[in-house]
Write an enzyme that holds these catalytic residues in place. Sequence first.
Site, PDB file in Angstrom:
ATOM      1  N   GLY A   1      -5.470  19.862  -7.520  1.00 29.12           N
ATOM      2  CA  GLY A   1      -5.992  21.026  -6.805  1.00 29.12           C
ATOM      3  C   GLY A   1      -6.725  20.586  -5.555  1.00 29.12           C
ATOM      4  O   GLY A   1      -6.494  19.492  -5.032  1.00 29.12           O
TER       5      GLY A   1
ATOM      6  N   PHE B   1      -6.202  16.746 -13.376  1.00 28.23           N
ATOM      7  CA  PHE B   1      -6.442  17.885 -12.485  1.00 28.23           C
ATOM      8  C   PHE B   1      -5.690  17.700 -11.176  1.00 28.23           C
ATOM      9  O   PHE B   1      -5.750  16.641 -10.559  1.00 28.23           O
ATOM     10  CB  PHE B   1      -7.950  17.993 -12.191  1.00 28.23           C
ATOM     11  CG  PHE B   1      -8.289  19.032 -11.146  1.00 28.23           C
ATOM     12  CD1 PHE B   1      -8.508  20.353 -11.509  1.00 28.23           C
ATOM     13  CD2 PHE B   1      -8.386  18.688  -9.802  1.00 28.23           C
ATOM     14  CE1 PHE B   1      -8.810  21.316 -10.548  1.00 28.23           C
ATOM     15  CE2 PHE B   1      -8.691  19.643  -8.828  1.00 28.23           C
ATOM     16  CZ  PHE B   1      -8.914  20.961  -9.210  1.00 28.23           C
TER      17      PHE B   1
ATOM     18  N   LEU C   1      -7.690  12.761 -10.834  1.00 28.23           N
ATOM     19  CA  LEU C   1      -7.895  13.809  -9.835  1.00 28.23           C
ATOM     20  C   LEU C   1      -6.874  13.635  -8.714  1.00 28.23           C
ATOM     21  O   LEU C   1      -6.859  12.592  -8.047  1.00 28.23           O
ATOM     22  CB  LEU C   1      -9.312  13.735  -9.251  1.00 28.23           C
ATOM     23  CG  LEU C   1     -10.474  13.860 -10.240  1.00 28.23           C
ATOM     24  CD1 LEU C   1     -11.812  13.669  -9.529  1.00 28.23           C
ATOM     25  CD2 LEU C   1     -10.443  15.221 -10.939  1.00 28.23           C
ATOM     26  N   GLU C   2      -6.035  14.630  -8.515  1.00 23.58           N
ATOM     27  CA  GLU C   2      -5.025  14.575  -7.455  1.00 23.58           C
ATOM     28  C   GLU C   2      -5.333  15.735  -6.519  1.00 23.58           C
ATOM     29  O   GLU C   2      -5.109  16.886  -6.855  1.00 23.58           O
ATOM     30  CB  GLU C   2      -3.642  14.700  -8.116  1.00 23.58           C
ATOM     31  CG  GLU C   2      -2.532  14.159  -7.254  1.00 23.58           C
ATOM     32  CD  GLU C   2      -2.109  15.162  -6.220  1.00 23.58           C
ATOM     33  OE1 GLU C   2      -2.728  15.162  -5.128  1.00 23.58           O
ATOM     34  OE2 GLU C   2      -1.195  15.927  -6.491  1.00 23.58           O
ATOM     35  N   LEU C   3      -5.918  15.391  -5.336  1.00 28.46           N
ATOM     36  CA  LEU C   3      -6.617  16.419  -4.565  1.00 28.46           C
ATOM     37  C   LEU C   3      -6.097  16.667  -3.151  1.00 28.46           C
ATOM     38  O   LEU C   3      -6.847  17.010  -2.258  1.00 28.46           O
ATOM     39  CB  LEU C   3      -8.100  16.047  -4.467  1.00 28.46           C
ATOM     40  CG  LEU C   3      -8.768  15.658  -5.782  1.00 28.46           C
ATOM     41  CD1 LEU C   3     -10.216  15.286  -5.557  1.00 28.46           C
ATOM     42  CD2 LEU C   3      -8.652  16.772  -6.795  1.00 28.46           C
TER      43      LEU C   3
END
Length: 503
Positions: A210, A208, A231-233
Site C-alpha cells: 500500500g 502489507f 512492507l511493499e510501499l
Amino acid sequence: MNDHLLVRSPIDGTRLGEAPQMNDGDVRAAVERARRAQRPWGELSVAARAERVARVIDAFLEHDEELVDLLVSETGKPKNEALSEVLFVVDACHYFTRHAARILADQSIELHHMKWLRSYVTHVPMGVIGVISPWNVPLAIPMGSVIEALVAGNAVVVKPSELTPLILLKAKEILDAAGLPPDLFQVVTGDARTGAALIDAGVQKVIFTGGVSGGRRVGAACAERLIPCVLELGGKAPLIACSDCDIERTARAIVAGGFSNSGQLCISVERVLAHESVYPALVDRVVTLTRELRQGDPRSNYVDMGAITFAKQTEIAEAHIRNALAHGATVATGGKRVAGPGTFFEPTILTECTLDMSVMREEIFGPIVPIMKVRDEDEALRIANDSHLGLNAYVFSRDMTRARAIAARVEAGTVMINEVLFAYGAPEAPFGGIKDSGYGRVHSDDSLRAMCHARHINHPRIQLPERNPLMFPYSAATYHGFRTVFRAAFKRHRWLGRLADLL
Ligand code: TXE
C-alpha cells in the site's frame, strides 16, 4: 461504522456488489478459525500441501474469463492486464508447488569448528499470516502471498482494499469449490480499521502492500506486537535512457511502463532521465506512440488503457500537472480527464521537466510520464538516487557493460536493463524495495522460507562421555586445556584458510 462496502465500477459507476465492513470481533473470529485449520495443515508433508494447493492452477484456468471480467469491471483495467493477473497466480502456484519440497527441505549446516556436533535447519510454519492488499493489482498481489503462505504450512487471512474486495471474494469461492479447506484461506473485508484489527488479532506475520503512510502505521503496529512484516510501499521508478539507447525500444518501453494499468503500478515508469543527445528523438517517438494508445471501456473492447480505479488519483494527477506547468513543463500530449460517466484520464507526457516539480519527486500513481533532459549518466544516477523511494529502476543502453555498471549503482530493489515491468512476473525472483519503499521481499525461494520460522536443530554426532570437559566444574586445568585447544584450532583454521586462498 458503515455495515458494508458498496463497490461501483470506475468505468461507468455501475453498482457491482457489496462486501461487509467487518469489525474487530469478526476479524478475531476469522483468525481463530484459521488457527484451528492451520494445525492439521501444518502437520502435512510439504509434498501433500503442495499437491492440494496446486488445485488452484486448474481452478483458475477453468474460471479465467470469469475472473478477468470481474477484475476489469472492478478496477477498470484492460482485459490483457487482467488476464496477466490471473496467469501470474497460476504461474506462481505452479512454481511454488513444484519447488516447495526442495526450498523447504532441511538445510544442513557444516559447523566450521565444533565438529562433534551436527546442525541443520528445519522450516516450521508460523501459524496464521495476515495479508493486507491494495486496489491496483487486487488479485495477483494478495494471491501470490496466499500461495506462499499455504505451501509453507500456514493459514492465511487477507484484508483486500475497501475499493476492490469483490475479486478476492470470487477467488475464495473458486478455491473453496476446488476443495481447499475453507477456513485455511479467509477474506476479511472492510477499510483500514479492518486491516488494523487483523494485525491485532493474533497473526504471526503481516504482508502489507500500500502507500507509505499506511505502511508506517502497519510497521509500527507490528513492532508493538513483535511480529515480522513485509512492507511493499510504492516506487518512483526512474528510467535512464543512455546516449546509446535504442530509441524505438526505449520509447515503447516508456509508454508500456508508464501507461500499463493507467500508471497505477508501484513499478510504473515514474520519471524518464534522457541523455541530451537522445532527448529530442525519444520525446518525439514517445509522444507519437502515446497518441496511438486506444483508451475506452475495457469490458467489451481490447483497449490499451481503461479507467482510473481510484477516483482520487485523477485529482492527484491534475495537481501534479498544474504544479509542473507552473514550473515550466510542457504538456506534449494528454493532460486532462476524459469527459463521461467513468474516471478516465488521458495518457500524459510532460517534457522540459525539472527537479522542482512534484511530478519528478512524489509518486504519481497515474497516467503521467515526466521526461527530463540530463547531461550525462552521472547526473542521471544522481537524480535517480535522490529519492526517498527505491523500488524499481530501468536502464536502457546498447552496451551491456555500461548498463550493468549503472544498474549496480542505482538504489532500488529491482533494476531491469532494456526491459520494463516483467521482472515482477518471475515468482522465483525477490521483489521489494529499499528506503521508503519498504522492507522485506515477496516472491522468491527466500520469501517462501520467510513464511516459516527457522528452527536450528543440533546434536552430537557420536556417543559422548558423560562429562563434557568444557562444563562444570571449572578449574585451572580445564581453563588452560580449553585455551590451548582453542588457540591451536583457531591458528590451524587461519593457516588452512590462507592455504585455501593461495590455491
Ligand atoms: O493505500 P493504503 P491507498 C500508493 C499510491 C496511492 C497511495 C495511497 O500512491 O495514492 O499509496 O493508496 C489498508 N492498518 N499505493 O490509500 O491506504 C487499506 O485498507 C491496516 C501504492 O489505497 O496504504 C488497504 O487494504 N491496514 C501501492 C491497504 O492497506 C491499513 C498500491 C492499502 O491502503 C492501514 C496502492 C492501517 N493503518 C497505493 N491503512 C503499491 N505499493 O503498489 C491502510 N490500510
